[in-house]
Design a protein around this motif. Structure first.
Motif, short mmCIF file in Angstrom:
data_model
loop_
_atom_site.label_atom_id
_atom_site.label_comp_id
_atom_site.label_asym_id
_atom_site.label_seq_id
_atom_site.Cartn_x
_atom_site.Cartn_y
_atom_site.Cartn_z
N THR A 216 7.63 1.17 0.78
CA THR A 216 8.57 2.13 1.39
C THR A 216 9.37 2.92 0.35
O THR A 216 10.38 3.54 0.68
CB THR A 216 9.54 1.40 2.33
OG1 THR A 216 10.22 0.37 1.60
CG2 THR A 216 8.81 0.80 3.52
N THR A 217 8.92 2.92 -0.90
CA THR A 217 9.65 3.62 -1.96
C THR A 217 9.81 5.10 -1.63
O THR A 217 10.92 5.66 -1.74
CB THR A 217 8.91 3.47 -3.30
OG1 THR A 217 8.79 2.09 -3.63
CG2 THR A 217 9.66 4.20 -4.41
N PHE B 113 0.85 -1.19 0.00
CA PHE B 113 0.00 0.00 0.00
C PHE B 113 0.89 1.24 0.00
O PHE B 113 1.88 1.31 0.73
CB PHE B 113 -0.91 0.01 1.23
CG PHE B 113 -1.98 -1.04 1.20
CD1 PHE B 113 -3.21 -0.79 0.60
CD2 PHE B 113 -1.76 -2.30 1.75
CE1 PHE B 113 -4.20 -1.76 0.58
CE2 PHE B 113 -2.74 -3.27 1.72
CZ PHE B 113 -3.97 -3.00 1.13
N SER B 114 0.53 2.22 -0.79
CA SER B 114 1.30 3.45 -0.88
C SER B 114 0.71 4.52 0.04
O SER B 114 -0.36 4.34 0.64
CB SER B 114 1.31 3.98 -2.31
OG SER B 114 0.06 4.58 -2.63
N GLU B 115 1.38 5.64 0.12
CA GLU B 115 0.91 6.76 0.94
C GLU B 115 -0.36 7.38 0.37
O GLU B 115 -1.10 8.06 1.09
CB GLU B 115 2.01 7.83 1.03
CG GLU B 115 3.16 7.46 1.94
CD GLU B 115 4.19 6.55 1.31
OE1 GLU B 115 5.18 6.21 1.99
OE2 GLU B 115 4.01 6.15 0.13
N VAL C 225 2.60 12.33 4.51
CA VAL C 225 2.49 10.96 5.01
C VAL C 225 3.63 10.09 4.48
O VAL C 225 3.99 10.17 3.30
CB VAL C 225 1.15 10.33 4.59
CG1 VAL C 225 1.05 8.89 5.07
CG2 VAL C 225 -0.02 11.15 5.14
N TYR C 226 4.19 9.29 5.36
CA TYR C 226 5.22 8.31 4.98
C TYR C 226 4.91 6.96 5.61
O TYR C 226 4.61 6.88 6.82
CB TYR C 226 6.61 8.76 5.43
CG TYR C 226 7.20 9.87 4.60
CD1 TYR C 226 8.06 9.59 3.53
CD2 TYR C 226 6.90 11.19 4.87
CE1 TYR C 226 8.60 10.61 2.76
CE2 TYR C 226 7.44 12.22 4.12
CZ TYR C 226 8.29 11.92 3.06
OH TYR C 226 8.82 12.94 2.29
N ASN C 227 5.00 5.90 4.81
CA ASN C 227 5.00 4.56 5.37
C ASN C 227 6.30 4.38 6.13
O ASN C 227 7.39 4.46 5.53
CB ASN C 227 4.88 3.52 4.26
CG ASN C 227 3.51 3.52 3.62
OD1 ASN C 227 2.52 3.89 4.25
ND2 ASN C 227 3.43 3.12 2.36
#
Length: 319
Positions: free
Chosen positions: A269-270, A132-134, A218-220
């Motif tokens: 986490t890209t 899942f992305s931000e 937002v950051y994972n």
């Protein structure tokens, strides 16, 4: 929204959750030990009390705020199912209070949020490597705790001063009761599902560097990759306690003993790795876990005065 605010030199830091909270206290210890020339204050006010927070911000005049205050429940998030107003006051109202007051005062605010707002689905199947992305919309509301976090994040994103870090299943280099490892060690049975997780020894310095850089949005906030419950416990058995044993059960069997469902997911986490300040090393989760248990072994033997597993407290032994 810009993901890098105008950088302000870190001089005075106010940490909410720094007195009684786990992550807040770890952040205070990190900054007190390594950040020369930075004054660190542990907040006295509670984030749901807007007037008290405003007064403390005006008294301390911090350049940066870290919010590690929140309700996760005791002994676990099932507590939130029967204490919904209390959970809302802190996790939603309190978090937004602090972000809002910091915005008015042009203070950078780092929020330790959660990534437990997603669950594997058709577009992000378990084992696929598609995280899942931000930008993805939360899809998990199986617990009231996760519901409150899912309500809060879209609103918090509108505050241009906030760095929002999605922590998942945090782990420290000891057996403190809040650590994910400690929790599953005490279970008779565990599910065996791969998840993104956060090794605090690596990730908390990263959050400090991100705040100093002025990052927002937002950051994972997990180590790259996923690791299963069995893989975690197998590493624990290999490095800490070869006498430890465990058994598995299914999600369906687990649901019968829990008041609320649990989130299982992989986070991409890209973006985190792309924007990470220079000099910060974040290991892939399996390597990070191995290093964590090696540090834990040293810490336990030093604390208890003997080799593991003989020095382990009885509560962690199965034989």
């Amino acid at each position: 929204m810009s993901e890098e605010a105008k950088s302000t030199e870190m001089k005075r830091v106010l940490v909410f959750g720094g007195k009684t909270g786990w992550i807040g206290n770890l952040m205070c210890e990190l900054m007190e030990g390594e950040e020369k020339g930075v004054e660190v204050f542990r907040a006295n006010s509670r984030i749901q009390n807007r007037e008290a927070v405003a007064a403390e911000l005006d008294e301390i005049k911090p350049t940066h705020v870290f919010n590690a205050a929140g309700i996760t429940g005791r002994p676990n998030i099932d507590w939130c199912e029967t204490h919904k107003p209390e959970t809302i006051r802190t996790n939603v109202i309190g978090t937004l209070n602090l972000a809002d007051l910091c915005l008015d005062r042009n203070i950078h605010c780092t929020v330790y949020a959660t990534g437990c707002i997603f669950a594997y689905d058709e577009k992000h199947p378990e084992g696929s490597g598609i995280g899942f992305s931000e930008e993805d919309t939360p899809n998990f509301d199986g617990s009231f705790y996760s519901q409150t976090k899912g309500y809060m994040e879209p609103m918090l994103k509108e505050y241009s001063n906030c760095l929002i870090l999605r922590v998942r299943m945090p782990i420290s280099d000891d057996l403190i009761h809040r650590s994910f490892v400690t929790k599953i060690l005490k279970y008779e049975r565990v599910v065996n599902i791969p998840n993104s997780m956060t090794i605090l020894t690596e990730m908390l310095p990263a959050s400090l560097a991100m705040a100093k850089k002025g990052l927002t949005g937002v950051y994972n906030f997990t180590n790259p990759g996923v690791i299963s419950h069995n893989e975690v416990l197998d590493l624990y058995t290999k490095i800490i306690d070869p006498t430890y044993t465990y058994n598995n059960f299914t999600l369906e069997e687990q649901s019968k003993i829990l008041a609320a469902a649990r989130s299982n997911n992989e986070l991409d986490t890209t973006k985190l790795l792309r924007d990470m300040p220079d000099g910060i090393e974040i290991n892939e989760i399996k390597k990070a876990y191995e290093l964590c248990f090696e540090r834990m072994k040293i810490n336990l033997e030093k604390e208890h005065g003997g080799p593991v597993p003989d020095c382990l407290p009885k509560e962690f032994r199965r034989i």
